[in-house]
Design a protein around this motif. Sequence first.
Motif, PDB file in Angstrom:
ATOM      1  N   ALA A   1       0.828  -1.206   0.000  1.00 57.55           N
ATOM      2  CA  ALA A   1       0.000   0.000   0.000  1.00 57.55           C
ATOM      3  C   ALA A   1       0.862   1.255   0.000  1.00 57.55           C
ATOM      4  O   ALA A   1       0.591   2.214  -0.738  1.00 57.55           O
ATOM      5  CB  ALA A   1      -0.925  -0.007   1.215  1.00 57.55           C
ATOM      6  N   MET A   2       1.922   1.265   0.807  1.00 58.75           N
ATOM      7  CA  MET A   2       2.797   2.440   0.863  1.00 58.75           C
ATOM      8  C   MET A   2       3.481   2.691  -0.471  1.00 58.75           C
ATOM      9  O   MET A   2       3.598   3.832  -0.925  1.00 58.75           O
ATOM     10  CB  MET A   2       3.850   2.254   1.955  1.00 58.75           C
ATOM     11  CG  MET A   2       3.330   2.361   3.363  1.00 58.75           C
ATOM     12  SD  MET A   2       4.689   2.281   4.554  1.00 58.75           S
ATOM     13  CE  MET A   2       3.815   1.728   6.012  1.00 58.75           C
ATOM     14  N   LEU A   3       3.939   1.611  -1.100  1.00 57.17           N
ATOM     15  CA  LEU A   3       4.645   1.767  -2.368  1.00 57.17           C
ATOM     16  C   LEU A   3       3.705   2.182  -3.498  1.00 57.17           C
ATOM     17  O   LEU A   3       4.053   3.011  -4.340  1.00 57.17           O
ATOM     18  CB  LEU A   3       5.349   0.458  -2.736  1.00 57.17           C
ATOM     19  CG  LEU A   3       6.586   0.099  -1.910  1.00 57.17           C
ATOM     20  CD1 LEU A   3       7.037  -1.316  -2.226  1.00 57.17           C
ATOM     21  CD2 LEU A   3       7.714   1.083  -2.199  1.00 57.17           C
ATOM     22  N   ILE A   4       2.513   1.603  -3.520  1.00 58.87           N
ATOM     23  CA  ILE A   4       1.630   1.800  -4.664  1.00 58.87           C
ATOM     24  C   ILE A   4       0.952   3.161  -4.634  1.00 58.87           C
ATOM     25  O   ILE A   4       0.471   3.644  -5.656  1.00 58.87           O
ATOM     26  CB  ILE A   4       0.580   0.661  -4.712  1.00 58.87           C
ATOM     27  CG1 ILE A   4       0.076   0.441  -6.137  1.00 58.87           C
ATOM     28  CG2 ILE A   4      -0.590   0.933  -3.774  1.00 58.87           C
ATOM     29  CD1 ILE A   4      -0.781  -0.782  -6.287  1.00 58.87           C
ATOM     30  N   MET A   5       0.919   3.816  -3.462  1.00 57.21           N
ATOM     31  CA  MET A   5       0.241   5.107  -3.363  1.00 57.21           C
ATOM     32  C   MET A   5       0.980   6.227  -4.080  1.00 57.21           C
ATOM     33  O   MET A   5       0.386   7.266  -4.376  1.00 57.21           O
ATOM     34  CB  MET A   5       0.040   5.502  -1.899  1.00 57.21           C
ATOM     35  CG  MET A   5      -1.113   4.785  -1.229  1.00 57.21           C
ATOM     36  SD  MET A   5      -1.609   5.527   0.332  1.00 57.21           S
ATOM     37  CE  MET A   5      -0.069   5.937   1.095  1.00 57.21           C
ATOM     38  N   ALA A   6       2.264   6.053  -4.338  1.00 50.73           N
ATOM     39  CA  ALA A   6       3.009   7.095  -5.056  1.00 50.73           C
ATOM     40  C   ALA A   6       2.400   7.267  -6.449  1.00 50.73           C
ATOM     41  O   ALA A   6       2.303   6.315  -7.215  1.00 50.73           O
ATOM     42  CB  ALA A   6       4.480   6.709  -5.160  1.00 50.73           C
ATOM     43  N   ILE A   7       1.981   8.491  -6.757  1.00 50.48           N
ATOM     44  CA  ILE A   7       1.295   8.734  -8.026  1.00 50.48           C
ATOM     45  C   ILE A   7       2.304   8.730  -9.174  1.00 50.48           C
ATOM     46  O   ILE A   7       3.169   9.586  -9.265  1.00 50.48           O
ATOM     47  CB  ILE A   7       0.549  10.077  -7.998  1.00 50.48           C
ATOM     48  CG1 ILE A   7      -0.525  10.042  -6.918  1.00 50.48           C
ATOM     49  CG2 ILE A   7      -0.073  10.382  -9.352  1.00 50.48           C
ATOM     50  CD1 ILE A   7      -1.628   9.047  -7.156  1.00 50.48           C
TER      51      ILE A   7
END
Length: 202
Positions: free
Chosen positions: A14-20
């Motif tokens: 979740a932390m990694l994938i949130m970067a737009i």
Amino acid sequence: MTTTAFVHGFSSTAMLIMAIGAQNAFVLRQGLRREHVLPVVALCALSDAVLLQAGVWGMGGVLLARPEWGQWMRWAGALFLLAYALQAGARALRPGQLLVTAGGPGNSLRSTVLTLLALTWLNPHVYLDTVVLLGTMASPYPTWGRAAFATGGALASALWFTAIGFGARWLAPLFASPQAWRVLDGVTAACMMALAVAMALS
């Protein structure tokens, strides 16, 4: 420990994938246009699940055969996350906005799928994130722990793409504001920094 591995996989993904990035921006655009949203979300989630499995099992096998690689790979992953954090922090200081529109002519499903496949599978950051970084994070767990880690990561990915794809119509006014991007990038930077420290100390 199964629950711990599941939560670790879910939260890390979740932390990694949130970067737009390009992929997330594309999904948001499709959601805003309400165009081929279901196949776009499904394809993103499936692609992430496949890459995550490759990372968890492939990288885990490599580190079992070469355990001495584990330490330097953790440090490399921590440095990679630190670079992510610094980039997000820089964006927070100079926020932009997502330039997408809800109007205009639509694209065919074939064109949409081909574009998304290129954005997903030709992006080197995807391999660094899912195959190398998450695979390294999962490597200390036993077999059943790695399975739980991969399940948690795949669920986080599916929920994220569902949220931004089908929820984009409500996010449009929010992401028209540079302040919203400042907050998002600031939170992303803090999460990446915390993950880098945790990985370096593991």
